[in-house]
Design a protein around this motif. Structure first.
Motif, mmCIF file in Angstrom:
data_model
loop_
_atom_site.group_PDB
_atom_site.id
_atom_site.type_symbol
_atom_site.label_atom_id
_atom_site.label_comp_id
_atom_site.label_asym_id
_atom_site.label_seq_id
_atom_site.Cartn_x
_atom_site.Cartn_y
_atom_site.Cartn_z
ATOM 1 N N PHE A 167 0.916 -0.931 -0.019
ATOM 2 C CA PHE A 167 0.358 0.400 -0.136
ATOM 3 C C PHE A 167 0.946 0.926 -0.134
ATOM 4 C CE2 PHE A 167 -2.955 3.013 2.023
ATOM 5 C CZ PHE A 167 -4.245 3.060 1.149
ATOM 6 N N GLU A 168 1.837 0.791 0.972
ATOM 7 C CA GLU A 168 2.780 2.166 0.693
ATOM 8 C C GLU A 168 3.358 2.363 -0.683
ATOM 9 O OE1 GLU A 168 3.006 4.848 3.245
ATOM 10 O OE2 GLU A 168 1.635 3.791 3.905
ATOM 11 N N LEU A 169 4.134 1.390 -1.011
ATOM 12 C CA LEU A 169 4.170 1.140 -2.208
ATOM 13 C C LEU A 169 4.058 1.894 -3.374
ATOM 14 C CD1 LEU A 169 6.038 -2.053 -1.649
ATOM 15 C CD2 LEU A 169 7.081 -0.281 -2.226
ATOM 16 N N TYR A 170 2.535 1.509 -3.931
ATOM 17 C CA TYR A 170 1.743 2.688 -4.582
ATOM 18 C C TYR A 170 1.522 3.647 -4.573
ATOM 19 C CZ TYR A 170 1.074 -1.652 -7.038
ATOM 20 O OH TYR A 170 1.172 -3.531 -7.496
ATOM 21 N N LEU A 200 -3.763 -4.527 -11.962
ATOM 22 C CA LEU A 200 -1.761 -4.431 -11.513
ATOM 23 C C LEU A 200 -1.777 -4.820 -9.922
ATOM 24 C CD1 LEU A 200 -0.872 -1.675 -13.525
ATOM 25 C CD2 LEU A 200 0.163 -4.025 -13.996
ATOM 26 N N PHE A 201 -3.458 -4.525 -8.752
ATOM 27 C CA PHE A 201 -3.087 -4.850 -7.220
ATOM 28 C C PHE A 201 -2.842 -5.842 -7.747
ATOM 29 C CE2 PHE A 201 -3.617 -3.661 -3.092
ATOM 30 C CZ PHE A 201 -2.794 -2.811 -2.740
ATOM 31 N N GLY A 242 9.702 -3.376 -9.034
ATOM 32 C CA GLY A 242 10.341 -2.579 -7.386
ATOM 33 C C GLY A 242 9.207 -3.817 -6.106
ATOM 34 N N VAL A 243 8.492 -3.907 -6.614
ATOM 35 C CA VAL A 243 7.465 -4.485 -6.123
ATOM 36 C C VAL A 243 7.393 -5.465 -5.153
ATOM 37 C CG1 VAL A 243 5.638 -2.875 -6.441
ATOM 38 C CG2 VAL A 243 5.844 -5.336 -6.736
ATOM 39 N N PHE A 244 8.178 -6.309 -6.352
ATOM 40 C CA PHE A 244 8.723 -7.868 -5.847
ATOM 41 C C PHE A 244 9.937 -8.390 -4.513
ATOM 42 C CE2 PHE A 244 6.631 -8.054 -9.613
ATOM 43 C CZ PHE A 244 5.294 -9.433 -8.901
#
Length: 488
Positions: A38-41, A84-85, A197-199
């Motif tokens: 959630f923060e990354l998005y 994408l989420f 990057g989220v991974f």
């Protein structure tokens, strides 16, 4: 009521308090599992996200990741909608799902062997004989046959939902030709390309090992006397709704994708036509329905099958994955008996919950269903893709009347279940350029072979993109999400 969510992408997110939201808790706080992503998005504006969404769609289009929708006798090819989420499933939660899916697959396999041999479960009075004998999917040709390794349902797709009580329930078992696994892998690849990057912030299980496990399962059920089997995937052709999946799996397994016209049978052995001459085929992952497999044994008008294929199968010269006749066990009327089936064959309690089901062939159940159509979901026992389903509280009085008439005319064909409240997940909606709640489910994929088993640690999260809709099937306008299973 609008939430006080501060992330710009979710600023207009409206949380319905009556639904189980997998991201936000009852106090509208982000659940622990989703806090990091959630923060990354948060780094993305609405316009950034819209651009990423377009990029993902273009990637799906360019790779031919499509499916066919049949309406009014016409087929229409569509891009498979992808959000994408991702959906995230905790390790402990997944462990239960995995064990439960495997348990059901093993029980169904034992059930199929019994139905085509001793019929002990019928003799014990647990499953009615009439239910089996009236099933269009019970193949008398399979009686007494022993498939290699004793496996019928090599591939099982189990559909689950998370209810408003936070527990998972199985909606149905699919053990004929369950589709969707290729989209699981494509979703993962698409998300990595768009938001790699989220991974780095989550330890999640890989899903790209499905094809190698499927090939090992196929090879494990090779005919006796074969050292290195030749395997192939048979497809009805390019106009089939799941053709992309057929071609994807053949390509990733490194085996041939064939149509019926590419094969022939000689002296009860199956051969593939090649530019180097005939090549014997030992194991076939068939994506053709039972009735069309072999015009000499089943439907004579089949133009997509292989004449003599079933004779070769009966002789043990070729293995078919899944075995013919498995459809009798994923008849939705059989689902009613799954807890008893698991107990009878495995002497275990069901790990996953069943939804209470009314089978309209039972007089008392039929009466209840006819009196409570507005509170139930009515399903035909032999349809797939969400076709033929009626959701009672969405029907007009006239439509309810029609449903009663149809059910009364052929009670064996219908079951009914309470209207379950599928959990919801934040999903990007193009029309509003924002995230909104949408209902989701989960299809898991289980493989059974000769002394080998595998459950894909992922699954296909399907999304009902129409607001308030409970039908998630792609053929009914549904989309999908990447499904992350945490390692710990």
């Amino acid at each position: 009521m609008k939430s006080k969510i501060t992330n710009p992408l979710f600023s207009s997110y409206i949380k319905n308090e009556n639904l189980f939201d997998e991201i936000f808790d009852e106090n509208k706080k982000v659940r622990k599992t989703y806090k990091k992503i959630f923060e990354l998005y948060r780094d993305h504006s609405n316009s950034d996200y819209a651009a990423l969404n377009e990029k993902a769609k273009a990637a799906f289009f360019n790779q031919g990741i499509t499916f066919q929708v049949y309406r009014d006798s016409q087929a229409q090819e569509k891009i498979f909608p992808f959000d994408l989420f991702p959906r995230i499933i905790e390790a402990k939660e997944w462990k239960t799902i995995e064990k439960g899916a495997l348990q059901r697959s093993k029980a169904l396999n034992a059930f199929l062997w019994d139905l085509y041999h001793e019929k002990n479960i019928i003799k014990a009075g647990i499953v009615p004989l009439e239910l089996i004998s009236s099933s269009a999917n019970y193949l008398r040709q399979m009686q007494g046959l022993n498939p290699p390794g004793g496996i019928y349902n090599h591939i099982s797709g189990t559909d689950l939902i998370k209810h408003s009580d936070g527990k998972y329930y199985v909606l149905e078992d699919n053990i004929r030709c369950p589709s969707g696994v290729s989209y699981v892998i494509c979703n993962r690849n698409a998300l990595k390309r768009a938001l790699f990057g989220v991974f780095n912030h989550y330890q999640i299980h890989n899903v790209t090992n499905y094809a190698e496990n499927l090939l090992e399962i196929m090879e494990s059920v090779k005919p006796p006397g074969v050292d290195i089997p030749t395997c192939a995937v048979i497809t009805p052709g390019i106009y089939n709704s799941a053709y992309y999946e057929h071609s994807y799996l053949a390509k990733t397994m490194g085996i041939e994708l064939v149509e019926g016209r590419d094969l022939f049978v000689e002296n009860d052995f199956v051969y593939m036509k090649t530019i180097s001459g005939p090549k014997k085929v030992d194991v076939i992952y068939r994506r053709i329905d039972d009735g069309f497999l072999d015009p000499l044994e089943f439907r004579q008008d089949s133009a997509i099958g292989v004449p003599g294929l079933f004779a070769a199968y009966k002789k043990g010269n070729v293995s078919l994955v899944n075995a013919p006749g498995t459809g009798v066990a994923d008849d939705k009327a059989i689902y009613t008996y799954m807890p008893e089936i698991i107990k009878f064959y495995l002497d275990e309690k069901p790990i996953l919950n069943n939804v209470h089901t009314y089978h309209c062939s039972r007089p008392d159940d039929l009466q209840y269903v006819l009196e409570n159509v507005d509170k139930l979901v009515i399903k035909p026992v032999d349809e797939a893709g969400g076709y033929g389903i009626s959701i009672g509280n969405k029907l007009s009085k006239e439509e309810i009347k029609n449903v009663k008439t149809v059910v009364n005319e052929n009670p064996r064909k219908y079951i009914a279940q309470p209207i379950m409240s599928l959990s919801v997940h934040a999903t990007y909606i193009e029309e509003s350029n924002s995230f909104e709640q949408r209902h989701i489910d989960l299809r898991t994929f289980t493989l059974l072979g000769n002394n080998k088993e595998f459950v894909l640690k992922g699954g296909l999260t399907r999304v009902a993109l129409q607001k308030g809709n409970l039908i998630v099937n792609s053929s009914q306008g549904g989309g999908s999400k990447d499904t992350w299973v945490l390692k710990k």
